[in-house]
Design an enzyme around this catalytic site. Structure first.
Site, PDB file in Angstrom:
ATOM      1  N   HIS A 401     -40.790 -48.544  49.242  1.00 30.03           N
ATOM      2  CA  HIS A 401     -41.593 -47.507  50.115  1.00 30.03           C
ATOM      3  C   HIS A 401     -42.963 -47.229  49.694  1.00 30.03           C
ATOM      4  O   HIS A 401     -43.267 -47.523  48.314  1.00 30.03           O
ATOM      5  CB  HIS A 401     -40.666 -46.243  50.370  1.00 30.03           C
ATOM      6  CG  HIS A 401     -40.725 -45.314  49.047  1.00 30.03           C
ATOM      7  ND1 HIS A 401     -41.837 -44.493  48.433  1.00 30.03           N
ATOM      8  CD2 HIS A 401     -39.679 -45.045  47.965  1.00 30.03           C
ATOM      9  CE1 HIS A 401     -41.245 -43.681  47.303  1.00 30.03           C
ATOM     10  NE2 HIS A 401     -39.956 -44.265  47.210  1.00 30.03           N
ATOM     11  N   CYS A 420     -35.799 -45.161  43.349  1.00 33.76           N
ATOM     12  CA  CYS A 420     -36.487 -46.208  44.337  1.00 33.76           C
ATOM     13  C   CYS A 420     -37.605 -46.800  43.649  1.00 33.76           C
ATOM     14  O   CYS A 420     -38.307 -46.460  42.741  1.00 33.76           O
ATOM     15  CB  CYS A 420     -36.574 -45.389  45.509  1.00 33.76           C
ATOM     16  SG  CYS A 420     -35.218 -45.036  46.682  1.00 33.76           S
TER      17      CYS A 420
END
Length: 518
Positions: A401, A420
């Site tokens: 992201h 992440c």
């Protein structure tokens, strides 16, 4: 995924190695001793096997017979030397460590190596030592890695480099004077620039320009910020022992053995300890960018997945761990500021999830083990996921992201997330991911982002994504090493050093190191 790698090999000289089993060749096809090698050639083979440390292997695992046995019992000497050679050849061709728990990034493909042909050649070669030597150089980049391994092994044999003592929590600034730490720093960096300790320079307490250049060179070599300031991270890196470097290089060699052919498919690879993402087509690098990965206590797991869609203006459903450990202290300090950043709090009351105004909550009564609220962050410029989320379904809820914390990409070490992958240039990856996806051109993307509405776009072609842990790479013939941030190389080295190699171990589909995002 559970895959079973055959080719079981026990470190016993009494057993023929099972490479033949995987190739459909009966063990009897391998002669007990060389058919044509002379006694002198067998002695050279034994000598080469005694030097398997050059290849990152421990010669003791292969039970090379002593030279005295050649005179006392030539037949037994030849048989035991050949058994040791076959065991070593198997490990050189296929890697000694078959699998490790959670390491789905480790790749072994026994079918990529014709073990039977190698074994047959070993048994019929006039110089079987040459067969071992050629096999040792099969892995990609093996000559460069072996040369670097020899260099570090020599450093270790000479005693390694000195450990710096004193207050390594306090930053040493260029131009400062420190009678305790500066001479130690000079002695350590003399392994880069020997002139730092010539003559009176050895005890010079001033952090001068010559030492500054050496510090910056060291920081660049280790992937740190090259500001010349010697803070806690640089001190810790300076104190990594030479033995650890040896083990990283041994692991690098073994990881490269028995690998499958390089994929020609368009794919994404993220090298976690190097903090890099590459979009590849065959051997061609299409995109290359910095990434931020999981912290040591919230490690990014190794994954082999596929990117299937992109989400614009994502909301963030904060995982429980992040809420309790990261956001609760911030809500205690200033709940109104958190509300202004788009964070919303919810609580389940009488079976219904109800939004609660955080400014009405007394957070002093809650702790990491007692926090009954759910947290969500609205889409927007301050959202922790930024404006774009790349979805790649997996059991660990890991994705890639955007991020509002752009300043972190200037850091050398970038293990800051909760698992992440944060992207330096998400728009570049977006344009590649959406290639061939209907009406999703840049104008459409800009309109959706400007709308602030959460929306998803499935990819026309899913993209393979591999998250892997490779601390040592070779670029332009130069070996580049990065820190073993999760200590996975140390774990691999311990497996490499086990006396018995169990090649029938199954590959675990990946133990979750953490959950939630990041």
């Amino acid at each position: 995924m559970r895959a079973v790698l055959v080719l079981s090999l026990l470190a016993s000289t009494a057993l023929l190695p099972p490479p033949a089993l995987s190739q459909g060749v009966a063990p009897a096809a391998y002669p007990a001793a060389s058919e044509v090698a002379s006694p002198a050639a067998m002695a050279r083979l034994a000598d080469r096997l005694s030097r398997l440390a050059e290849d990152g292997l421990d010669p003791r695992h292969y039970h090379v017979p002593p030279a005295e046995l050649a005179a006392a019992d030539p037949a037994r000497y030849n048989a035991e030397t050949m058994r040791a050679a076959r065991a070593a050849l198997t490990d050189l061709l296929l890697g000694r460590v078959a699998s490790l728990r959670g390491r789905v990034d480790l790749r072994r493909d026994p079918s990529s190596v014709n073990v039977s042909a190698w074994m047959a050649e070993l048994g019929t070669a006039r110089e079987p030592a040459e067969v071992i030597e050629r096999a040792s150089n099969l892995p990609p980049d093996a000559p460069a890695l072996k040369a670097e391994l020899a260099r570090y092994r020599a450093l270790v044999a000479a005693g390694g480099w000195p450990r710096i003592t004193g207050d390594t929590r306090r930053t040493l600034e260029p131009g400062s004077t420190d009678a305790a730490r500066v001479p130690q720093l000079r002695a350590r960096l003399a392994f880069i620039d020997a002139a730092l300790v010539e003559g009176a320079a050895a005890t010079n307490p001033v952090y001068d320009e010559r030492l500054l250049a050496a510090v910056r060179q060291f920081q660049a070599q280790e992937g740190l910020e090259t500001d010349g300031r010697v803070g806690a991270i640089t001190w810790a890196t300076l104190n990594i022992p030479a033995e650890a470097k040896v083990n990283q290089l041994r692991v690098a060699l073994d990881m490269r053995r028995g690998q499958p052919p390089r994929s020609t498919e368009r794919r994404i690879e993220v090298n976690i300890p190097h903090y890099r993402l590459q979009l590849l087509e065959g051997d061609r690098v299409v995109r290359d960018m910095a990434v931020i990965v999981g912290r040591r206590d919230r490690q990014t797991p190794m994954l082999n997945v596929r990117m299937t869609s992109v989400q614009f203006n994502p909301q963030w459903g904060v995982p429980e761990r992040n809420a309790r450990e990261d956001l609760l202290p911030r809500f205690r300090r200033d709940p109104a500021a958190m509300q202004a950043r788009g964070y919303r709090m919810y609580q389940r009351i009488d079976g219904e999830v109800v939004e609660i105004d955080p400014t009405t909550i007394d957070f002093s009564g809650y702790s990491r083990t007692n926090f009954p609220y759910y947290i969500r962050q609205d889409a927007g410029d301050t959202n922790a996921l930024g404006r774009i989320k790349f979805v790649m379904p997996n059991g660990d809820d890991i994705y890639m992201h955007d991020t509002p914390d752009r300043h972190l990409f200037s850091r050398g070490q970038r293990a800051f997330s909760s698992g992440c992958i944060r992207l330096e240039r998400p728009m570049e990856l977006l344009s590649e991911a959406l290639s061939g996806t209907g009406s999703w051109d840049r104008a459409q993307v800009d309109r959706v982002l400007a709308s602030r509405a959460t929306r998803s776009a499935p990819l026309a072609r899913s993209i393979p994504v591999r998250l892997h842990y490779t601390t040592v790479i070779v670029e332009g013939g130069r070996v580049v090493m990065r820190q073993d941030i999760y200590e996975l190389d140390a774990e691999y080295a311990r497996a490499l050093d086990r006396a018995q190699n169990q090649r029938l171990a199954s590959v675990d589909g990946g133990a979750a190191r953490n959950t939630g995002t990041r």
